[in-house]
Design a protein around this motif. Sequence first.
Motif, short mmCIF file in Angstrom:
data_model
loop_
_atom_site.label_atom_id
_atom_site.label_comp_id
_atom_site.label_asym_id
_atom_site.label_seq_id
_atom_site.Cartn_x
_atom_site.Cartn_y
_atom_site.Cartn_z
N TYR A 27 -6.80 16.73 -50.98
CA TYR A 27 -7.66 17.10 -49.78
C TYR A 27 -8.61 16.42 -50.74
O TYR A 27 -9.06 15.73 -51.58
N ILE A 47 -5.59 18.96 -44.57
CA ILE A 47 -4.59 18.23 -45.55
C ILE A 47 -3.11 19.75 -45.16
O ILE A 47 -3.83 20.34 -45.90
N SER A 48 -2.08 19.57 -44.38
CA SER A 48 -1.27 19.89 -44.09
C SER A 48 0.18 19.60 -44.30
O SER A 48 -0.21 18.62 -44.56
N PHE B 9 -1.23 23.93 -46.51
CA PHE B 9 -2.71 23.84 -46.33
C PHE B 9 -3.65 23.65 -46.34
O PHE B 9 -3.57 24.57 -47.64
N ILE B 10 -4.16 22.88 -47.10
CA ILE B 10 -5.89 22.71 -47.67
C ILE B 10 -6.88 22.86 -46.76
O ILE B 10 -7.23 21.42 -46.00
N ASN B 11 -8.08 23.52 -46.95
CA ASN B 11 -9.51 23.35 -45.79
C ASN B 11 -10.22 23.78 -46.53
O ASN B 11 -10.21 24.97 -46.20
N GLY B 12 -10.94 22.68 -47.74
CA GLY B 12 -12.41 23.25 -48.53
C GLY B 12 -11.59 24.73 -49.11
O GLY B 12 -10.65 24.42 -49.92
#
Lengths: 461, 595
Positions: A27, A47-48, B9-12
Amino acid sequence: MPAKEYVGLSQINGPLIFIQKPTNVGYNEVVEIMIRNEKRLGQVVQISDQMAMIQVFEGTNGLTIDKTRVKFLGKPLMIKVSDEMLGRIFNGIGQPIDNGPEILTGDSRDMNGSPINPVSRMYPRNFIQTGISAIDALMTLIRGQKLPIFSGNGLPHNRIAVQITKQAKLKGEEAGNFAIVFAAMGIKHDEANFIRESLEQSGAIKNTIMFLNLADDPAIERIATPRVALTAAEYLAFDKNLHVLVLLTDMTNYCEALRELATARGEVPSRKGYPGYLYSDLASVYERAGMIKDRNGSITQIPILSMPNDDITHPIPDLTGYITEGQIVLNRDLNRKGIYPPIGVLQSLSRLMKDGIGKGYTRDDHPHVSSQLFASYSRVQEVKALASIIGEEELTDSDKSYLRFGEAFENEFLKQGEDEDRSIEETLDLGWKLLGYLPKIELTRVSEKEIADHYKEIKEI
Amino acid sequence: MDKTGEMYFINGPVVKAKKMTGFMMHEMVLVGNVKLTGEIISLEGDDATIQVYEETTGLKPGEPVSGTGDLLSVTLGPGLIGSVFDGIQRPLDVLKAQSGDFLERGVIANALDMKKAWDVQMPNVKNGDQVVGGQVIATVKETSSVIHKIMIPPSISGIAQNVKSSGKYTIDTSLMTVTSDDGDHEIKLYQRWPVRIPRPYIERLAPKEPLVTGIRVIDTLFPISKGGTAAIPGGFGTGKTVVQHQLAKWADADVIIYIGCGERGNEMTEVLEEFPQLIDPRNGKPLMERTILIANTSNMPVSAREASIYTGITMAEYFRDMGYNVALMADSTSRWAEALREISGRLEEMPAEEGFPPYLASRIGDFYERAGRAKVIGDDQRIGSVSVIGAVSPPGGDFSEPVTTGTKRFIRCFWELDRQLANARHHPSINWLDSYSEYTSELKAWVSKNVDEKFYNMRDRFMQILTEDDTLQQIIKLVGEDVLPDGQKLIVRVANMIKVGYLQQDAFSDVDSNCQLKKQDEMLKIILNYYDRANKLVSKGVVVSEVLDDDIVNTIMRMKENIPNDKIEAFKDVETKINEFFDQLDKKYQVSVEA
């Protein structure tokens, strides 16, 4: 480990590109995007295991689905910081654009920085004399403060900012180990030129680093510009012990770039379409001002933003005001009257001045005079409103004296030349002189002793 | 304990992980190879959504998520007072020692100092005694202001065994073993408690006693009780933080918990530099000796901001359980609400008003309802209280926005900060017409008994004068003051005296920063006495300018600065001076009337 390279994208959408099934990608990692012989920079924003979403700083113009090559660099966006940067000009993501050499030596730093631990901070107390009466007396700038200028289109915020950079000094100390970091986000060429030429004339340019993202440069690049600039500023302040003045202009363009990106990502908008994290995002920029214990340097930030339609409740000035330590608000009416600098003092404020003025800092009577000037000028507005209804003749004598005071305050105290550098003593004496238009009984904010020492009533002209 | 899932999954601050069956809702987890602290906020099938309390840069899909087997909890024990924590109770000075002036990620730090030996007094409990949850078994003099009472954790009761005698112990020492139906429990100097669950008490009690704040406009016009709730809404620059700081300094509580939630770093620094220097008026000790700070500034991770409010209130409840009056300041709850919104947005939940999640109001309600005065658990009849004062920062100063309206439903004191007053540098800029307090009737008995029987009558008269003045100001705006009859002119002048001479209070003045109730009482008397005597003359036809003597008006306006709390008797001189002035006027006009 060699960087992984992917050929071909799965989707291009506004400033975003998507890559399917990336492996071992982190990320916020920085990516290099190659199309033909051109290289661009991007950053992983989501990101996934199925998809990487990448924002491209230089925009997606000309990218193709099949030919674009993408290289993940395995680290966040870093910039090289060193003394060599002084006197140089860079673009919005820190690449030289003045035909000079690349910055080769020096540390690589993550442009996002890290929050300063609150217990490491030192509370800013050193008064910076800007030579502008309205600021020095009423919304004092303190070393390590973040004090934005809320402006509007057509108002002289750049001239004020330049005047501050030229005249700023600590009391009783000549400007010594200082540096200026100037970050331009989406401003016009003319504005950038004006600022550069002014700094050249004053000789400050050799102590200045400029990061320019102008109006016709890619909008997404603006998201990186203040961060890159502040990374350089942090190096100068906390590694090199310089006192750094950071000018960020125009934050409104920055926020709009953020909104553009958020919309492209399909995020849930909050007020006026800006993303819900606008506050946190702005804070991550503004909070990089300050001082640190046992380190000699400081970062003083003067962000400039133009209020859309002069509306101070617009999310950008509003959230900024909640984060910064006060604000200098420019006023269109004063500007129309030909008063420079057109500072609307009643809306303006410096939160740190209470601990940086008065005994031991400026002059003993400063806090009280400043409070008295505010209170009296505020009363002037009420009297003016009344006078516009019942006519000046009908006013009481005391009210009439307020009108005279208000007139003099705007024309003598606020108004000054662009090269006029007033010392704090001159400014305060001027304040006392103007208070002479008011009867003694009206002065409730100053002490009896101060009245005895400084007050001199001005009788009928 | 060994459970491990895998991030995908990564979002903030939001990450999702799979293979998470067996994890608990709200379990604290360690995320990624760098072991960032996080909390599970939803579970669905085999997947979990986690909010991470640190910056997630560099995390990669495929990295592990490991469980701790604990709900997100705080450590409660000696060493809390005087500390500065971040939103998830990591002490900031320890973080500084480990990672320097800038905050690094993945740093694990014990909330309390495990090595420090405390002087523990254990006079009462013997081997074989029956002990119950909440019972005080030992005391530690934590600072010169606070005696820390070591209590049996709420859910435990049974027979005490292996009881140690008084001595010097670290907080990890087992003071006794309690044998209960479900096994043996070691009782240490500290206990842990999950932040999102309120600590139990026996019974809620009605508010009776005021929380004296030293701020005249609050104590006189809009008082708050011990165990009460208040909100301070105000746009930027209206002085929320100064009021909060004033409350933290002068409120007559035993323990102060100050949460800087998403606010400026320099404000926390100011508290840190200032509080150790300031003297607690109740006992002459430094104010820091009763204060806990939680600093999660605006540039620190947003989800820790969400947690900081709960961390703070759990500590407050713990000190309440000791029988103390605790005051908690949260600056600002709007930032906390925005953190909720940000997380909710990243979860792609359906938004309600202004992008806030639909559960915003109920979360606000849950938080404020943890305030209150209560009979606490244990074997003696201790009474403690938690007062909560939350700042609200409405965007654009618009009080109809969701956080302000949501908060208004759950608080009983509303101190509205007024932009116009702030611009005129009238501080504290609490608007006297729109603010309210629901506690006045409940506090009347206490104030009548302990301060002055007439205090609340005088307060009501103040409110009358101010309300009447407001109406008159409308007329003045249209036609000027000159046309008012003299009786009304007097009201306007007296109202001005109240505004400038009473309601305005300089937070940075040496004399007037903190104004005790006795002084407030004397000031009320003097202003009203002036009004009554002046009114008597004016209603007899004396022109108003006669009673508006410069010297007398000046004396009244400046008495707040001229007479300190410990020289109350000096008000007698002011009173005499005013009475002599009016006696003279009375005589003068008596004579002329008779002639």
